[in-house]
Design an enzyme around this catalytic site. Sequence first.
Site, PDB file in Angstrom:
ATOM      1  N   ARG A  86      51.013 -12.238  38.299  1.00 42.02           N
ATOM      2  CA  ARG A  86      51.989 -11.654  39.212  1.00 42.02           C
ATOM      3  C   ARG A  86      53.319 -12.361  39.008  1.00 42.02           C
ATOM      4  O   ARG A  86      53.455 -13.547  39.330  1.00 42.02           O
ATOM      5  CB  ARG A  86      51.514 -11.775  40.658  1.00 42.02           C
ATOM      6  CG  ARG A  86      50.303 -10.916  40.984  1.00 42.02           C
ATOM      7  CD  ARG A  86      50.586  -9.451  40.751  1.00 42.02           C
ATOM      8  NE  ARG A  86      49.502  -8.578  41.192  1.00 42.02           N
ATOM      9  CZ  ARG A  86      49.491  -7.267  41.018  1.00 42.02           C
ATOM     10  NH1 ARG A  86      50.501  -6.679  40.377  1.00 42.02           N
ATOM     11  NH2 ARG A  86      48.485  -6.538  41.454  1.00 42.02           N
TER      12      ARG A  86
ATOM     13  N   ALA B 229      42.903  -2.439  42.278  1.00 43.43           N
ATOM     14  CA  ALA B 229      43.827  -1.749  43.181  1.00 43.43           C
ATOM     15  C   ALA B 229      44.871  -0.998  42.378  1.00 43.43           C
ATOM     16  O   ALA B 229      45.043  -1.226  41.175  1.00 43.43           O
ATOM     17  CB  ALA B 229      44.501  -2.753  44.115  1.00 43.43           C
TER      18      ALA B 229
ATOM     19  N   GLU C 162      41.313   3.791  39.514  1.00 42.26           N
ATOM     20  CA  GLU C 162      41.645   2.372  39.347  1.00 42.26           C
ATOM     21  C   GLU C 162      40.392   1.530  39.121  1.00 42.26           C
ATOM     22  O   GLU C 162      40.420   0.565  38.344  1.00 42.26           O
ATOM     23  CB  GLU C 162      42.409   1.866  40.571  1.00 42.26           C
ATOM     24  CG  GLU C 162      43.795   2.467  40.754  1.00 42.26           C
ATOM     25  CD  GLU C 162      44.780   2.035  39.677  1.00 42.26           C
ATOM     26  OE1 GLU C 162      44.488   1.070  38.944  1.00 42.26           O
ATOM     27  OE2 GLU C 162      45.854   2.660  39.564  1.00 42.26           O
TER      28      GLU C 162
ATOM     29  N   GLU D  15      40.385  -0.644  35.765  1.00 47.43           N
ATOM     30  CA  GLU D  15      40.531  -2.101  35.860  1.00 47.43           C
ATOM     31  C   GLU D  15      39.241  -2.862  35.602  1.00 47.43           C
ATOM     32  O   GLU D  15      39.289  -3.974  35.061  1.00 47.43           O
ATOM     33  CB  GLU D  15      41.112  -2.471  37.225  1.00 47.43           C
ATOM     34  CG  GLU D  15      42.539  -1.957  37.416  1.00 47.43           C
ATOM     35  CD  GLU D  15      43.292  -2.676  38.510  1.00 47.43           C
ATOM     36  OE1 GLU D  15      42.696  -3.534  39.204  1.00 47.43           O
ATOM     37  OE2 GLU D  15      44.492  -2.377  38.673  1.00 47.43           O
TER      38      GLU D  15
ATOM     39  N   GLU E 230      48.005  -5.846  32.814  1.00 53.09           N
ATOM     40  CA  GLU E 230      46.573  -5.547  32.847  1.00 53.09           C
ATOM     41  C   GLU E 230      45.888  -5.871  31.523  1.00 53.09           C
ATOM     42  O   GLU E 230      44.668  -6.064  31.487  1.00 53.09           O
ATOM     43  CB  GLU E 230      46.346  -4.090  33.235  1.00 53.09           C
ATOM     44  CG  GLU E 230      46.726  -3.805  34.692  1.00 53.09           C
ATOM     45  CD  GLU E 230      46.383  -2.392  35.116  1.00 53.09           C
ATOM     46  OE1 GLU E 230      45.853  -1.635  34.268  1.00 53.09           O
ATOM     47  OE2 GLU E 230      46.639  -2.048  36.282  1.00 53.09           O
TER      48      GLU E 230
END
Length: 207
Positions: free
Chosen positions: A64, A76, A93, A97, A142
Amino acid sequence: MAEHDFETISSETLHTGAIFALRRDQVRMPGGGIVTREVVEHFGAVAIVAMDDNGNIPMVYQYRHTYGRRLWELPAGLLDVAGEPPHLTAARELREEVGLQASTWQVLVDLDTAPGFSDESVRVYLATGLREVGRPEAHHEEADMTMGWYPIAEAARRVLRGEIVNSIAIAGVLAVHAVTTGFAQPRPLDTEWIDRPTAFAARRAER
């Protein structure tokens, strides 16, 4: 005594970006005064607590940039696909993910993440009946993301040790812990989402 109607007298857009907008409202307060309130408009988002038959949940370790480090989070994503129902966004998602598909979906918890200045609201789903379907090629942050499985009780302990600090993950982990210990029950998939944001999606649709 009737509740005061906080009327918006005027509204000015200060910034419109890819995932949020900033506006400045003039709002009438009790007593007649007018004050300024700045609001961050957001798409809204969904997150998923995917629980396997042994009571384990996957969490992702994602960079992040805001904090300059990686955080443990739930799978998410933003509600940024026009017309896509939130539970289908969640299913997409989950597949993208962590490479999972779920046969049963329920509403676990809704949270307004920063009501003092943003309309962002997040719905966290409980997904069960899991099977592996493979994860598609990832991009950007990601592509660096990794995953780990945790027993629910251990995830809850990690929250209280300060090892999980993402607010959505905290809410989801503690909510599923409450469910699995018999304290509460999840809600039906069609439960009304009272605070689901609409302003930013409508703004983007007009462009």
